[in-house]
Design an enzyme around this catalytic site. Sequence first.
Site, mmCIF file in Angstrom:
data_model
loop_
_atom_site.group_PDB
_atom_site.id
_atom_site.type_symbol
_atom_site.label_atom_id
_atom_site.label_comp_id
_atom_site.label_asym_id
_atom_site.label_seq_id
_atom_site.Cartn_x
_atom_site.Cartn_y
_atom_site.Cartn_z
ATOM 1 N N TYR A 145 0.853 -1.182 0.000
ATOM 2 C CA TYR A 145 0.000 0.000 0.000
ATOM 3 C C TYR A 145 0.890 1.234 0.000
ATOM 4 O O TYR A 145 1.832 1.320 0.792
ATOM 5 C CB TYR A 145 -0.894 -0.002 1.244
ATOM 6 C CG TYR A 145 -1.796 1.201 1.383
ATOM 7 C CD1 TYR A 145 -1.534 2.198 2.325
ATOM 8 C CD2 TYR A 145 -2.935 1.336 0.590
ATOM 9 C CE1 TYR A 145 -2.379 3.295 2.455
ATOM 10 C CE2 TYR A 145 -3.790 2.433 0.720
ATOM 11 C CZ TYR A 145 -3.498 3.408 1.654
ATOM 12 O OH TYR A 145 -4.322 4.501 1.788
ATOM 13 N N ASP A 240 9.465 2.971 -0.583
ATOM 14 C CA ASP A 240 8.401 3.653 0.161
ATOM 15 C C ASP A 240 8.661 3.399 1.650
ATOM 16 O O ASP A 240 8.272 2.359 2.183
ATOM 17 C CB ASP A 240 7.026 3.145 -0.271
ATOM 18 C CG ASP A 240 5.919 3.839 0.514
ATOM 19 O OD1 ASP A 240 4.734 3.591 0.202
ATOM 20 O OD2 ASP A 240 6.243 4.603 1.446
ATOM 21 N N LYS A 268 4.678 9.782 8.425
ATOM 22 C CA LYS A 268 4.513 9.254 9.789
ATOM 23 C C LYS A 268 5.536 9.826 10.772
ATOM 24 O O LYS A 268 5.410 10.969 11.224
ATOM 25 C CB LYS A 268 4.535 7.723 9.741
ATOM 26 C CG LYS A 268 3.340 7.126 8.942
ATOM 27 C CD LYS A 268 3.317 5.629 8.961
ATOM 28 C CE LYS A 268 2.349 5.088 7.947
ATOM 29 N NZ LYS A 268 0.975 4.931 8.455
HETATM 30 P P1 KE4 Z 1 -0.789 8.515 4.338
HETATM 31 O O1 KE4 Z 1 -1.317 9.179 3.065
HETATM 32 O O2 KE4 Z 1 -1.839 7.699 5.049
HETATM 33 O O3 KE4 Z 1 -0.046 9.514 5.240
HETATM 34 O O4 KE4 Z 1 0.374 7.484 3.893
HETATM 35 C C1 KE4 Z 1 0.075 6.523 2.926
HETATM 36 C C2 KE4 Z 1 1.053 5.374 3.055
HETATM 37 C C3 KE4 Z 1 2.080 5.281 2.132
HETATM 38 N N1 KE4 Z 1 2.985 4.282 2.196
HETATM 39 C C4 KE4 Z 1 2.919 3.344 3.177
HETATM 40 C C5 KE4 Z 1 3.937 2.251 3.212
HETATM 41 C C6 KE4 Z 1 1.886 3.400 4.152
HETATM 42 O O5 KE4 Z 1 1.828 2.445 5.119
HETATM 43 C C7 KE4 Z 1 0.937 4.432 4.102
HETATM 44 C C8 KE4 Z 1 -0.204 4.546 5.089
HETATM 45 N N2 KE4 Z 1 -0.292 3.514 6.075
HETATM 46 C C9 KE4 Z 1 -1.635 3.246 6.583
HETATM 47 C C10 KE4 Z 1 -1.554 2.114 7.611
HETATM 48 N N3 KE4 Z 1 -0.907 0.958 7.123
HETATM 49 C C11 KE4 Z 1 -2.256 4.476 7.158
HETATM 50 C C12 KE4 Z 1 -3.411 4.242 8.085
HETATM 51 C C13 KE4 Z 1 -4.711 4.680 7.457
HETATM 52 O O6 KE4 Z 1 -4.881 4.501 6.235
HETATM 53 O O7 KE4 Z 1 -5.560 5.202 8.222
#
Ligand code: KE4
Length: 433
Positions: A145, A240, A268
């Site tokens: 993801y 990523d 994060k």
């Molecule tokens: P955000 O757009 O949510 O800040 O980041 C996206 C993203 C990009 N790359 C990786 C490897 C990520 O894990 C994420 C977002 N992680 C999720 C939880 N696995 C965010 C939690 C959510 O969607 O509420």
Amino acid sequence: MLNNKNSVREFARAKNSIAAGVNSPVRAFKNVNSTPLFVKNADGQYIFDIDGNKYIDFVCSWGPMILGHAHPRVTKAVEDAAKFGTSYGAPTVLETQMAEQIKKMMPHVDLVRMVNSGTEATMSAIRLARAYTKRDKFIKFVGCYHGHGDSFLIKAGSGAITLGLPDSPGVTQGTANDTLTAVYNDINSVEKLYEQYPNQIAAVIVEPVAGNMGVVVPEPKFLNDLRVLTSKNNSLLIFDEVITGFRLAKGGAAEYFGVTPDLCTLGKIIGGGLPVGAYCGKREIMQLVAPDGPVYQAGTLSGNPLAMAAGLETLRIIDQDNDFYKKLEEKAKYLVDGFSKNAEEVGVDVTVNRVGSMMTFFFNNHKVIKNYDDAIISDVKKYSKYFLKMIEQGMWIAPSQFECMFVSAAHTFDDLQSAISANKIALQTLLEK
Ligand code: KE4
């Protein structure tokens, strides 16, 4: 039985005004057949809901809270910054200091561009890779993801798997045609795509440790093989590191595994809990970014002073502690050893995958879970029952089998022992008919 009546009431109220009652799908507790818990506050390793329940937090806001919640130095940094204003839409020295701090800890980075989320970071990195290579297609891995940008919602992980929406409606076929998918830990599946689409692939984007199908660890040669293959095909390797960045080592997964990507995306932890993202990498690539270069990307609140203050203080605290990751490793190992021993003693089939302080406890009898197909057959019903029993015992874990469990610097060994005891009870309830 958990007293959650205020959360139940507030969720019903929220659904009248917020789409689905939550501002991010995984918070809805949908696939653990429960009602989301509304948080009142958090402090250190603890999180408190609006019904007065106290939990030990192993979600850590999905990764950012590696120091624990409301760290006094981080809170003060944000308070001090807020007194000077909250946004200017103009450059500040703080942003330069953040970029310099990232470069200090990640020496493979020459230039940084701040954005406001991991999604923005990955969207921008792929646009830049396409511009730099003058190619349209890119490779991602099934179950990984990279945020909710259209081109990434193809066989995506995290909430997309959790809700069974790995390929979201609303993403056009045209967009999907440029996203190629390969199998994590299977370099041959990547080689085949290069053979099938010669000179068309701009980049491979990979979670250097997958965290969004649950934790899946790269096999020893996988990341290096990706490095060799992308270079051989004149395409870019993008790590990523939104989860792994500053989670696994000061230099992230690149340092941890000794593989250097061309670009990397961050989020994060670098925001210390405030909205943030970044894409960064080699000067020859990053210098294409507007306004010096033609690749357009912008953001009203990019590099905003509060997120910079929180993130910079977080990185400085980590950077100043030479034993930071050693201490995290000891705690994470203690927890996983306890969980594994419980599963053995109780007689429940689980597979535990861990790298550093990110881990997943799969209800799955695969001894090795090395890709999406291994992970997806996990018993989500069992996980749901386990989740509810852990929550009832005051353990705040991910409301999805396909997410990470995190340990922070704030967790004590007493907290971990409590979690191990709760885990054993939760596993025993799984055997009850
Ligand atoms: P955000 O757009 O949510 O800040 O980041 C996206 C993203 C990009 N790359 C990786 C490897 C990520 O894990 C994420 C977002 N992680 C999720 C939880 N696995 C965010 C939690 C959510 O969607 O509420």
